[in-house]
Motif scaffolding. Sequence first.
Motif, mmCIF file in Angstrom:
data_model
loop_
_atom_site.group_PDB
_atom_site.id
_atom_site.type_symbol
_atom_site.label_atom_id
_atom_site.label_comp_id
_atom_site.label_asym_id
_atom_site.label_seq_id
_atom_site.Cartn_x
_atom_site.Cartn_y
_atom_site.Cartn_z
ATOM 1 N N UNK A 51 0.826 -1.218 0.000
ATOM 2 C CA UNK A 51 0.000 0.000 0.000
ATOM 3 C C UNK A 51 0.861 1.270 0.000
ATOM 4 N N UNK A 52 2.041 1.174 0.580
ATOM 5 C CA UNK A 52 2.933 2.338 0.699
ATOM 6 C C UNK A 52 3.197 2.998 -0.653
ATOM 7 N N UNK A 53 3.241 2.192 -1.687
ATOM 8 C CA UNK A 53 3.536 2.711 -3.031
ATOM 9 C C UNK A 53 2.485 3.723 -3.494
ATOM 10 N N UNK A 54 1.257 3.587 -2.974
ATOM 11 C CA UNK A 54 0.175 4.501 -3.361
ATOM 12 C C UNK A 54 0.240 5.845 -2.649
ATOM 13 N N UNK A 55 0.994 5.921 -1.571
ATOM 14 C CA UNK A 55 1.010 7.143 -0.761
ATOM 15 C C UNK A 55 2.426 7.703 -0.595
ATOM 16 N N UNK A 56 3.355 7.212 -1.396
ATOM 17 C CA UNK A 56 4.731 7.714 -1.306
ATOM 18 C C UNK A 56 4.832 9.120 -1.906
ATOM 19 N N UNK A 57 5.387 10.030 -1.160
ATOM 20 C CA UNK A 57 5.599 11.398 -1.620
ATOM 21 C C UNK A 57 6.897 11.457 -2.441
ATOM 22 N N UNK A 58 6.757 11.208 -3.728
ATOM 23 C CA UNK A 58 7.931 11.149 -4.622
ATOM 24 C C UNK A 58 8.646 12.502 -4.697
ATOM 25 N N UNK A 59 7.861 13.576 -4.607
ATOM 26 C CA UNK A 59 8.468 14.904 -4.702
ATOM 27 C C UNK A 59 9.463 15.115 -3.556
ATOM 28 N N UNK A 60 9.039 14.710 -2.345
ATOM 29 C CA UNK A 60 9.904 14.855 -1.176
ATOM 30 C C UNK A 60 11.136 13.937 -1.299
ATOM 31 N N UNK A 61 10.916 12.716 -1.776
ATOM 32 C CA UNK A 61 12.035 11.786 -1.961
ATOM 33 C C UNK A 61 13.030 12.353 -2.982
ATOM 34 N N UNK A 62 12.478 12.941 -4.047
ATOM 35 C CA UNK A 62 13.325 13.565 -5.082
ATOM 36 C C UNK A 62 14.150 14.711 -4.477
ATOM 37 N N UNK A 63 13.504 15.547 -3.667
ATOM 38 C CA UNK A 63 14.226 16.646 -3.004
ATOM 39 C C UNK A 63 15.351 16.117 -2.131
ATOM 40 N N UNK A 64 15.080 15.051 -1.405
ATOM 41 C CA UNK A 64 16.102 14.479 -0.522
ATOM 42 C C UNK A 64 17.248 13.890 -1.342
ATOM 43 N N UNK A 65 16.901 13.251 -2.461
ATOM 44 C CA UNK A 65 17.919 12.666 -3.324
ATOM 45 C C UNK A 65 18.844 13.747 -3.897
ATOM 46 N N UNK A 66 18.233 14.842 -4.332
ATOM 47 C CA UNK A 66 19.023 15.930 -4.933
ATOM 48 C C UNK A 66 19.943 16.599 -3.931
ATOM 49 N N UNK A 67 19.494 16.676 -2.680
ATOM 50 C CA UNK A 67 20.327 17.377 -1.687
ATOM 51 C C UNK A 67 21.235 16.422 -0.919
ATOM 52 N N UNK A 68 21.187 15.123 -1.257
ATOM 53 C CA UNK A 68 22.007 14.145 -0.515
ATOM 54 C C UNK A 68 23.467 14.227 -0.936
#
Length: 237
Positions: A220-237
């Motif tokens: 179910x997690x796949x339906x509610x994952x905030x990809x935008x936030x994950x993308x932001x974290x990836x870019x600033x990592x």
Amino acid sequence: MNRKDFLKKASIALATTAVLGPQIGKSAQGDLLQNSVHTLPNLPFATKALEPFIDTQTMEIHHGRHHKAYVDNLNKALATNPYLAKLSLDTLQARMAQAPAAIRNNGGGHFNHSLFWTLLSPKKQKATGSLVKEINKKFGSEDAFFEQFGKAGLSVFGSGWVWLNRDSAGELFISTTPNQDNPLMNFTEIKQGKPIIGLDVWEHAYYLKYQNLRAEYIKAFRNILNWQEAENRFRSA
Ligand code: MN3
């Protein structure tokens, strides 16, 4: 005052300090503590917003009781640790090997949940951007990534978390941690990296709706994952 009286008074004063912790706001040390009291962040959405994937009651209890208890107990534990009390929540994670268990458990709990809420989205988001490109490169496809991520989440025995991280060389890797540990912590048994996606697989995160079916919750997690936030974290990592 004779020596015996002095020792008696001194030990009472010490015992009082040990019980109450340093006084907040009364000394330089107190001011620092006052500035670094951790607080429970508000959820970025309503508790019912993740239905039907995560139910309202689970969100209320998870945020309002579990996460709140981590914050309260962290503040209590930091009251007698002025050095660690001065650190930001992120920096504290990287000093955990020097911290007592109460700070490891509750400081980890506060960090992990604060991150987790931001990674949840009431609206299904499309996976786009540089993170998804890198996921496809590393795992073959988005489906293949979720399969590995889900398997790792199922492999956690007891309570813990499953993570997608970026290591210091920029490489993505999946890992799990027990209890409230996370990949920022400086323990030799933890492979360190910056968490990009994290999923709570403690039973308190899913049991009311899914009972023992952790696999369904992970799916179910796949339906509610905030990809935008994950993308932001990836870019600033
Ligand atoms: Mn939890």
